[in-house]
Every structure is written in C-alpha cells, then in structure tokens.
Write a protein that holds these residues in place. Structure first.
Motif, short mmCIF file in Angstrom:
data_model
loop_
_atom_site.label_atom_id
_atom_site.label_comp_id
_atom_site.label_asym_id
_atom_site.label_seq_id
_atom_site.Cartn_x
_atom_site.Cartn_y
_atom_site.Cartn_z
N LYS A 45 17.27 14.31 0.62
CA LYS A 45 17.29 13.24 1.61
C LYS A 45 16.13 13.39 2.60
N PHE A 46 15.86 14.63 2.92
CA PHE A 46 14.77 14.87 3.86
C PHE A 46 13.43 14.49 3.22
N LYS A 47 13.31 14.79 1.91
CA LYS A 47 12.09 14.42 1.19
C LYS A 47 11.90 12.91 1.19
N VAL A 48 12.98 12.18 0.96
CA VAL A 48 12.90 10.72 0.96
C VAL A 48 12.43 10.21 2.32
N ALA A 49 12.96 10.80 3.40
CA ALA A 49 12.57 10.37 4.74
C ALA A 49 11.09 10.62 4.99
N ILE A 50 10.61 11.79 4.56
CA ILE A 50 9.20 12.13 4.78
C ILE A 50 8.29 11.20 3.97
N VAL A 51 8.63 10.96 2.69
CA VAL A 51 7.81 10.08 1.85
C VAL A 51 7.78 8.68 2.44
N SER A 52 8.91 8.19 2.95
CA SER A 52 8.96 6.86 3.57
C SER A 52 8.04 6.80 4.78
N LEU A 53 8.08 7.88 5.57
CA LEU A 53 7.22 7.93 6.74
C LEU A 53 5.75 7.90 6.33
N ALA A 54 5.40 8.65 5.29
CA ALA A 54 4.01 8.69 4.82
C ALA A 54 3.55 7.33 4.35
N ILE A 55 4.42 6.61 3.62
CA ILE A 55 4.06 5.28 3.12
C ILE A 55 3.83 4.32 4.29
N ALA A 56 4.70 4.40 5.31
CA ALA A 56 4.55 3.53 6.47
C ALA A 56 3.24 3.81 7.20
N LEU A 57 2.94 5.09 7.39
CA LEU A 57 1.71 5.45 8.09
C LEU A 57 0.48 5.03 7.29
N ALA A 58 0.54 5.18 5.98
CA ALA A 58 -0.58 4.78 5.13
C ALA A 58 -0.83 3.28 5.23
N GLY A 59 0.26 2.49 5.29
CA GLY A 59 0.12 1.04 5.43
C GLY A 59 -0.53 0.66 6.75
N SER A 119 -2.49 2.56 8.50
CA SER A 119 -3.88 3.01 8.45
C SER A 119 -4.76 2.05 7.67
N ALA A 120 -4.28 1.55 6.54
CA ALA A 120 -5.06 0.61 5.74
C ALA A 120 -5.35 -0.66 6.53
N TYR A 121 -4.35 -1.13 7.24
CA TYR A 121 -4.56 -2.32 8.07
C TYR A 121 -5.60 -2.04 9.16
N GLY A 122 -5.51 -0.85 9.77
CA GLY A 122 -6.46 -0.48 10.82
C GLY A 122 -7.88 -0.44 10.31
N VAL A 123 -8.08 0.15 9.11
CA VAL A 123 -9.43 0.22 8.53
C VAL A 123 -9.98 -1.19 8.30
N TRP A 124 -9.16 -2.08 7.74
CA TRP A 124 -9.60 -3.46 7.50
C TRP A 124 -9.93 -4.17 8.80
N GLN A 125 -9.07 -4.01 9.80
CA GLN A 125 -9.28 -4.71 11.08
C GLN A 125 -10.53 -4.21 11.79
N ILE A 126 -10.79 -2.90 11.74
CA ILE A 126 -11.98 -2.35 12.38
C ILE A 126 -13.25 -2.88 11.70
N GLY A 127 -13.25 -2.95 10.37
CA GLY A 127 -14.39 -3.52 9.66
C GLY A 127 -14.63 -4.97 10.07
N HIS A 128 -13.55 -5.72 10.24
CA HIS A 128 -13.66 -7.12 10.66
C HIS A 128 -14.25 -7.22 12.07
N LEU A 129 -13.82 -6.34 12.99
CA LEU A 129 -14.34 -6.34 14.35
C LEU A 129 -15.83 -6.01 14.37
N LYS A 130 -16.25 -5.07 13.54
CA LYS A 130 -17.67 -4.72 13.48
C LYS A 130 -18.50 -5.91 13.02
N GLN A 131 -17.99 -6.63 12.02
CA GLN A 131 -18.71 -7.82 11.54
C GLN A 131 -18.83 -8.87 12.65
N GLN A 132 -17.74 -9.08 13.40
CA GLN A 132 -17.77 -10.04 14.50
C GLN A 132 -18.80 -9.63 15.55
#
Length: 472
Positions: free
Chosen positions: A179-193, A195-208
């Motif tokens: 159960k603890f493993k499931v919680a940690i993996v879920s947390l990692a997936i959320a953080l990765a999501g 982060s991916a949005y942040g990388v895309w948004q920062i690239g967009h801001l640089k272009q602007q």
C-alpha cells in the motif's frame, strides 16, 4: 563512501532564529539584494539595498563584499566592506536586516542536493491498515523525496523531478508495504505531470518574451529615424507602451521568475539595475542609448583608461568621500561619478565657458550654491565643498522635475541646463505619460551633446560598480 562526499558552501537564511531558506553558493560570484537582477532576491526586507552584497570565490577562499549598501553589512556582528568568510560565519544585511549563516556542509555528490531549499515541508499519509503504520524511516524518506522535487520546481529544474523520484523510490520500495508503494508511485506520477506542464509553460513564456523583445526593437529602430512624422511617432510610442505592459505582466508571473528568466549581458543588466534605483525603469532600453553606453565603456577601457584608473585608484578616497556626501543627502551615491564625466576626477580643469573644478561649475552656479570665488580662493577646486554644492544642485534638479525619471532628467539638466530641459518637456502633448527622460530621448527632443552626456555618466557608473568585469 568518502569519495561520495564533498564540502559545499551554503547560505542559510534565518528568521527569528529558525532556518527559513537554504541557498547553495555556486560559481565564482553570487549577488544578493532587493533587485530582481540579483542571483538571490530578497524583496520582503526594507533594510536590504537593491544590490547589497556579493560573495566571491577567490582561489580556495570565499569573500563577502558590501556593494555600498545603505544600511551596511555585518560579519559576525562587525561592519565590513570586504572580508574573508570562515565557516561558520554570520552575515547580516543591515543592523536589523535578514541574517544568513555561511556554512560548509558534507553533501553527497548529487546535483539535486545543491538546489535551493525553500523551507520545511512535512507530509503524512493515512493507511487503511492500522497494523502497518508508516514508520519514522518511511516518513523521512517520503519527506525527503517531496522536498527535493519541490526544490527542483522552485529553482526551475522541472526536468530533474523524474530522476529525483527514481532515486528515492529505489530506497523506499525496499522497505515499504504494498500500500505504501502504491502511495509513493501515485505521488511520483502526480509530480511528474506537474513537472511536464511546468516545462511546457516555461518554454511558452520564453517564446512570448522573445516575440515581445523583437517587436519592441523594431519600434525603437523606427523611432530613431530623425524625419519621423509626429502622429506616427505617437502611434509607435502607444504600441511600445502596450508591449512594455505585456512584458511587465509576463515577467511578474511565478513560472517566469523561477524558470524562464534569461540572463542579460552585463551592460544591459547594469543599466536596468541603475534605472531600478533611480526610479526610471523601462522594459525597452532604446538601442541607440545602449549603443552609446557601450561605446563610452570602450572609451573608458581604451583612450580614457588613465582617467578611469585614476577614479578607481589614486582618486578613490575622493570618490568615496563624494559618495558619502550624496548618501547623506538621500541621493544615489553613484551620482558621484558625474564628476568623472565632468572633470576626469581632477580639481584643475576649466572650460572656455568658464566652468572650473571637480564639478565644472560656472561662477554664477557656484556662487548660487554657496561656493566662494575671489582673487585668492576658488572653492570649485575644493573636493568636499564643491561636492556638497553639487549634491544640493542635483537634489534641487530632481525635486524640480518631480517623480518618474527625475534623476535622469536631472542628469540631462546638469549638462544642458534646467531651463532648456523644461522647454523640451513643455513641448510634449501628454504631460503625465510623456514627461519623462525616455520619451524625450526617443523623440530626439534633447540635443545631441546631452544625448551623449547621460550615457557617458551611466557608463562610468556601470564600470565603477564592477571594475573587474570590465578589466580594471
């Protein structure tokens, strides 16, 4: 293993004796102050100057330098201008300002560990199985994973989150229940999501940002044409205002501040820093003005190098005394370098117009501000008395031209005369929006001599703030 450990210098900011933030001291130089141009910005402290201190690595040693701050810098309780740091050491910005502790810590050789630590963060997870509570070790590992990912995001390193989580998951999964493993993996997936949005948004801001910069440069280039139609000039300036407003809004976003902001060249950064302190900020520096500043820096480095070296060397005691007089009059201390542009930091030069001394006062102006001139005495050649008169004169000019870019208008008036600058101001159609130095500069309302004089003074200030960067 011993090979995996290194001593890393850190600045630990304290608040009421408790650790509030932790900064790695990386590179050859880091700067701390209130201005957003610093490596570490402290915007919430009134005792901190726009550019307060810098910490330099010299060989294997670290030194702290006070950057002529208003409230001073204190090392282990003693005021300092320049001093070697011996860990542990206390650095305070102003007597009542924020305190930092300089320490050398054993740190694992992991690039993620050098990211900014932004404060304690604790997390607990409920478990459906009371027989399998989260142990203290598990909580520490989980907290450590979240802290490191959070630090990566706060410093703009969104692409490191996956590596952080993989490293921590390896440790946690060895000890955890299913159960603890499931919680940690879920947390990692959320953080990765996230982060991916942040990388895309920062690239967009640089272009602007690049798009807005390009549009403003095009407008500035059109404004430099001397035969510009007045109506067309007004339209161009309106568009420039709109783009500046958009860029200001963009730069104030959190993601831009932590991940998209790009470092400017030293001269542009120096101009922005001075304008911030003078209250004359502009998001678009006219290319003609920037070119003029660069040209004068080249002159100070080349044909006029002797004059610059004198100001930074033999005449340094005079310069420091002048800076202190301006500070006592609640004026920017860097205005002392007007004397470098006026006289080359010499007491004796005179001009065909009868201007004499450090600040090139005419007899009428000198007498108006209390300097004595007779057959035996000429106080225009007295460094202290003439500087006190110059401070009064520039203070009157700043007060005369009001808010906004009044310091820049005062510099123009020091060269041209206040009456002629006022004549230029009276020709503007919008007395609120257009009554500033940058507007007058862009529409060529000031004479060529004055358009060159102000960049000449700014160039001297930029070199004096960081002489080593310019070869002195």
């Amino acid at each position: 293993m011993a090979d995996d450990i290194r001593l890393t210098p850190w600045l630990i900011r304290k608040s009421e004796g408790v650790v509030a933030a932790r900064y790695p001291v990386g590179g050859e130089v880091i700067r701390i102050g209130r201005s957003r141009e610093n490596d570490f910005t402290i915007a919430d402290e009134p005792h901190v100057s726009a550019h307060h201190i810098e910490i330099r690595r010299v060989g294997g040693e670290y030194w702290v330098y006070d950057l002529d701050s208003t409230n001073g810098t204190y090392l282990n309780g003693e005021p300092v201008k320049a001093a070697m740091l011996q860990a542990p050491a206390s650095i305070r910005l102003g007597k009542a300002g924020p305190e930092f502790e300089f320490v050398m810590d054993d740190t694992p050789r992991d690039a993620n560990e050098t990211l900014v630590y932004s404060g304690p963060f604790h997390i607990t997870l409920d478990t459906a199985d009371p027989a399998q509570p989260i142990s203290g070790d598990h909580e520490k590992l989980l907290t450590r994973a979240v802290q490191r990912a959070r630090r990566a995001r706060s410093s703009g390193a969104f692409d490191q989150t996956a590596m952080i989580m993989r490293s921590m998951l390896g440790e946690v999964l060895k000890q955890s229940t299913r159960k603890f493993k499931v919680a940690i993996v879920s947390l990692a997936i959320a953080l990765a999501g996230v982060s991916a949005y942040g990388v895309w948004q920062i690239g967009h801001l640089k272009q602007q940002k690049r798009r807005l910069d390009g549009q403003m440069v095009q407008i500035e280039t059109q404004l430099e044409k001397s035969n510009q139609d007045p109506a067309e000039t007004e339209q161009l300036l309106d568009r420039l205002d709109q783009y500046e407003g958009q860029e200001k809004a963009l730069e104030n976003t959190v993601l831009y501040r932590i991940g998209a902001r790009e470092r400017e060249d030293p001269v542009t950064r120096g101009i922005r820093s001075l304008m911030f302190e003078f209250g004359a900020e502009t998001y678009s520096i006219p290319p003609e003005f920037l070119d003029a500043v660069n040209n004068f820096i080249v002159r100070y480095q080349g044909p006029d190098r002797g004059t610059t070296e004198r100001a930074l060397g033999d005449a340094r005691s005079y310069v420091e005394s002048m800076r202190e007089i301006f500070k006592q009059n609640n004026l920017p201390p860097d205005l002392a370098y007007v004397a470098l542009a006026e006289s080359g930091m010499h007491a004796d030069p005179d001009s065909p117009a009868g201007a004499v001394g450090w600040w090139q006062f005419t007899p009428a102006t000198a007498k108006h501000f209390g300097l004595k001139i007779d057959g035996e005495t000429d106080e225009r050649k007295d460094a202290r008395k003439s500087t006190e008169a110059a401070a009064k004169y520039i203070r009157d000019l700043i007060l005369d031209f009001g808010a906004g870019s009044s310091v820049m208008l005062a510099l123009a008036a020091y060269d041209l005369g206040p009456a002629k600058v006022k004549q230029a101001i009276r020709r503007v159609s919008d007395p609120i929006r257009q009554r500033n130095f940058w507007y007058l500069y862009r529409i060529h309302a000031l004479p060529v001599e004055t358009r060159e004089y102000v960049p000449k003074v700014i160039a001297a200030m930029i070199i004096a703030r960081n002489p080593q960067q310019f070869g002195f």
